[in-house]
Design an enzyme around this catalytic site. Structure first.
Site, short mmCIF file in Angstrom:
data_model
loop_
_atom_site.label_atom_id
_atom_site.label_comp_id
_atom_site.label_asym_id
_atom_site.label_seq_id
_atom_site.Cartn_x
_atom_site.Cartn_y
_atom_site.Cartn_z
N GLY A 109 0.97 -1.10 0.27
CA GLY A 109 -0.10 0.16 0.16
C GLY A 109 0.87 1.27 0.10
O GLY A 109 2.27 1.38 0.10
N ARG A 112 3.81 6.09 1.78
CA ARG A 112 4.26 7.59 1.50
C ARG A 112 3.61 8.39 0.58
O ARG A 112 4.08 9.10 0.07
CB ARG A 112 5.74 7.61 1.63
N LYS A 132 3.66 11.93 -3.62
CA LYS A 132 4.48 10.96 -3.16
C LYS A 132 5.42 11.81 -2.20
O LYS A 132 6.07 12.62 -2.54
CB LYS A 132 5.37 10.29 -4.35
N ARG A 195 2.47 13.64 -8.58
CA ARG A 195 2.74 12.49 -9.91
C ARG A 195 1.44 12.45 -10.63
O ARG A 195 0.25 12.24 -10.05
CB ARG A 195 2.99 11.19 -9.33
N ASP A 276 3.93 -4.86 -7.52
CA ASP A 276 3.42 -3.60 -7.05
C ASP A 276 3.82 -2.31 -7.95
O ASP A 276 3.18 -1.40 -7.79
CB ASP A 276 3.66 -3.44 -5.69
N ASP A 286 6.98 4.30 -10.73
CA ASP A 286 7.99 4.40 -9.59
C ASP A 286 9.55 4.20 -10.11
O ASP A 286 10.09 3.04 -9.98
CB ASP A 286 7.70 2.77 -8.69
P1 AMP Z 1 8.87 1.03 -3.85
O1 AMP Z 1 9.72 -0.17 -3.80
O2 AMP Z 1 9.49 2.19 -3.88
O3 AMP Z 1 7.69 0.90 -4.91
O4 AMP Z 1 7.70 0.84 -2.54
C1 AMP Z 1 7.45 -0.46 -2.00
C2 AMP Z 1 6.51 -0.19 -0.71
O5 AMP Z 1 7.42 0.73 0.47
C3 AMP Z 1 5.48 0.71 -0.95
O6 AMP Z 1 4.43 -0.08 -0.02
C4 AMP Z 1 5.74 2.07 -0.64
O7 AMP Z 1 4.58 2.80 -0.16
C5 AMP Z 1 6.72 1.75 0.74
N1 AMP Z 1 7.77 2.67 1.01
C6 AMP Z 1 8.86 3.05 0.42
N2 AMP Z 1 9.55 3.94 0.87
C7 AMP Z 1 8.75 4.37 2.04
C8 AMP Z 1 9.07 5.49 3.09
N3 AMP Z 1 9.90 6.17 3.21
N4 AMP Z 1 7.99 5.74 3.99
C9 AMP Z 1 6.94 4.76 4.13
N5 AMP Z 1 6.77 3.63 2.92
C10 AMP Z 1 7.73 3.50 2.29
MG MG Z 2 6.18 1.07 -5.72
#
Ligand code: AMP
Ligand code: MG
Length: 509
Positions: A109, A112, A132, A195, A276, A286
């Site tokens: 989910g 952030r 984001k 975004r 995801d 992403d």
């Molecule tokens: P990503 O690999 O960047 O697509 O992120 C994978 C998951 O980690 C997603 O659920 C993001 O919302 C969560 N996520 C990544 N960075 C953060 C952050 N700094 N704080 C909270 N959730 C994060």
């Molecule tokens: Mg992602």
């Protein structure tokens, strides 16, 4: 699943008084939240102590029917950072699941991020406006919910470069520095990226719905996706099909096959092809540890967290196919009542991925080599295979090499010959290729001069983080017309001075 507003930690999730932005007039729909409340947690952005607009995409704002001047006003900036929510908007954090590096995580989910809502653009298309770096949400797990200026500008630059290259992608409307520091290895300035996407539906969204065991939710999600992407009734889209859910799957297979072929043709390495991060719209999404190839080598990995090389450049097509198999599994209850029949239908549809990918890739390669479309398949395949072997052996700079071939098509093979080691083999290749009468203008339209080269991106982001936005603006201008060679921009076309050392990108940004 539905959570009320609340302060879940010391750093985020706080409820702030909401003011109505008088400057930009924006009317958001909340279709996702309305149709799929189980997957939408109403939430709010963190306060930004000192919001400062770093970059705004005027052309995209206009495309969305927004007034760039109003977005630059204090209220506009507060909208872009999520602290001023227009009347009628209901920001939500979206739930999704996903396979991360092969392991299933049932609850990821928006940890952030927030979906502000959907906008109808000037062409009547529904587009998500999403933030984001907007603070912690119930999906943040242990993380801080924040983003730093550098990585958000990086997503802005690379996504806009991809768009200019003609590759489907989410877009970047703005980056706003929040004035709040973010702790990474050091303290960094924080930022929010605004975004825009055809939607934020992912394979992981379907995996989430499936994992709940609620087939009605899964069906509503699929219907929502069909309405948004599968094209409405009357034009042969998924909504009209006898089996609309199978048609949805087929459409996503086709979109992803085409997308990944386009990545491969320009040397784009996504870096985190988790389910995801695989969209239903067929848009690239992403931008984390992504980067463009310099030296041509299928084993190239940039991401520091991809130790096993799962998401190496050369693996991307097969990873996309794997992700689509996970999508099929999530859809099975909708494909047929008899689950054996559902599996058979899914396999048959997924089997089309490889031929579709190959067709897109081969057509793209023909353009890059300027050879006629009618050219015999076997001849074209042999020509391309041999060239790829030569390129890999010499570790040629992918982008420079194809532009140099354009010069070769115009009669001067020297720039290309300079990049290759086995000249005897290359000369024999050149002879066969030139005999086909390659069209240099076709090649120029397929081979970019300017891509977001790693050293240029780093240089612009470092300057921007230190307060100098001029190199970033300049880079954005260059990348906005990637196929059009312009005098004075030689340094933007050249590989990194001093050669291409190993480049590492960092996730968890
Ligand atoms: P990503 O690999 O960047 O697509 O992120 C994978 C998951 O980690 C997603 O659920 C993001 O919302 C969560 N996520 C990544 N960075 C953060 C952050 N700094 N704080 C909270 N959730 C994060
Ligand atoms: Mg992602």
């Amino acid at each position: 699943m539905r959570t009320v507003h609340g302060n879940t930690s010391g750093t985020g999730g706080a409820v702030h008084p909401v003011s109505v932005a008088p400057a930009p007039t924006v009317s958001f729909d909340d279709r996702f939240a309305r149709e799929l409340p189980e997957m939408a947690v109403p939430w709010q952005a963190d306060e930004a102590p000192d919001p400062r607009l770093l970059v705004l995409n005027d052309a995209l704002a206009i495309e969305l029917g927004l007034d760039p001047g109003a977005l630059r006003s204090p209220e506009g900036v507060r909208l872009l950072v999520g602290t001023a929510v227009p009347d009628g908007a209901k920001p939500v954090a979206q739930a999704y699941a996903g396979h991360q590096f092969g392991g299933f995580v049932p609850r990821l989910g928006d940890g952030r991020a927030l979906l502000l809502g959907e906008l109808t653009d000037v062409e009547g298309r529904l587009r998500d406006l999403h933030l984001k770096g907007s603070g912690r949400t119930p999906f943040s797990r242990g993380a801080d919910g924040l983003a730093a200026v550098g990585p958000m500008l990086r997503e802005y630059v690379i996504s806009e470069a991809m768009h200019a290259l003609g590759i489907p992608t989410t877009r970047s409307l703005a980056v706003v520095a929040t004035g709040r520091p973010v702790r990474r290895e050091t303290l960094l300035p924080g930022a929010v990226l605004a975004r825009v996407a055809g939607s934020h539906l992912r394979v992981g969204s379907f995996q989430y719905a499936r994992a709940t065991g609620d087939v009605d939710l899964l069906r509503r999600l699929a219907d929502h996706a069909i309405a948004r992407h599968g094209v409405g009734s009357g034009d042969g889209g998924a909504a009209d099909a006898q089996n609309p859910y199978l048609a949805l799957f087929e459409a996503v297979v086709a979109a992803q096959a085409s997308l990944v072929a386009q990545w491969m043709l320009v040397g784009f390495v996504h870096g985190v092809m988790n389910t995801d991060n695989t969209t239903i719209s067929g848009e690239t999404i992403d931008y984390g540890p992504c980067a463009f190839l310099d030296a041509f080598d299928p084993a190239t990995v940039f991401s520091s967290i991809d130790a096993g090389g799962r998401y190496a450049y050369g693996n991307q097509p097969i990873v996309a196919e794997w992700n689509l198999a996970r999508f099929a599994e999530a859809l099975l209850p909708l494909l047929a009542d008899d689950q054996e029949q559902a599996v058979a239908l899914a396999i048959e549809a997924l089997e089309r991925f490889r031929p579709q990918y190959n067709a897109a890739w081969t057509a793209g390669m023909r353009g890059k080599l300027g050879v006629p479309e009618g050219l015999d398949d076997e001849i074209a395949t042999a020509l391309v295979e041999e060239l790829l072997g030569l390129m890999q052996e010499s570790r040629v700079d992918l982008t420079s090499f194809f532009r140099a071939l354009g010069t070769a098509a115009r009669g001067d093979a020297e720039p290309a010959r300079l990049l290759v080691l086995d000249l005897a083999r290359f000369d024999s290749w050149l002879e066969r290729w030139r005999a086909l009468g390659p069209d240099a203008e076709t090649m120029d339209r397929a081979n970019p001069v300017y891509i977001p080269r790693n050293h240029l991106v780093e240089e612009a982001l470092t300057a921007a983080t230190e307060g100098d936005l001029a190199p970033l603006q300049r880079l954005l201008e260059v990348l906005a017309a990637p196929y059009e060679e312009r005098p004075g921009l030689e340094r933007y076309a050249a590989p990194a001075p001093g050669g291409t050392g190993p480049y590492r990108t960092f996730c968890g940004t």
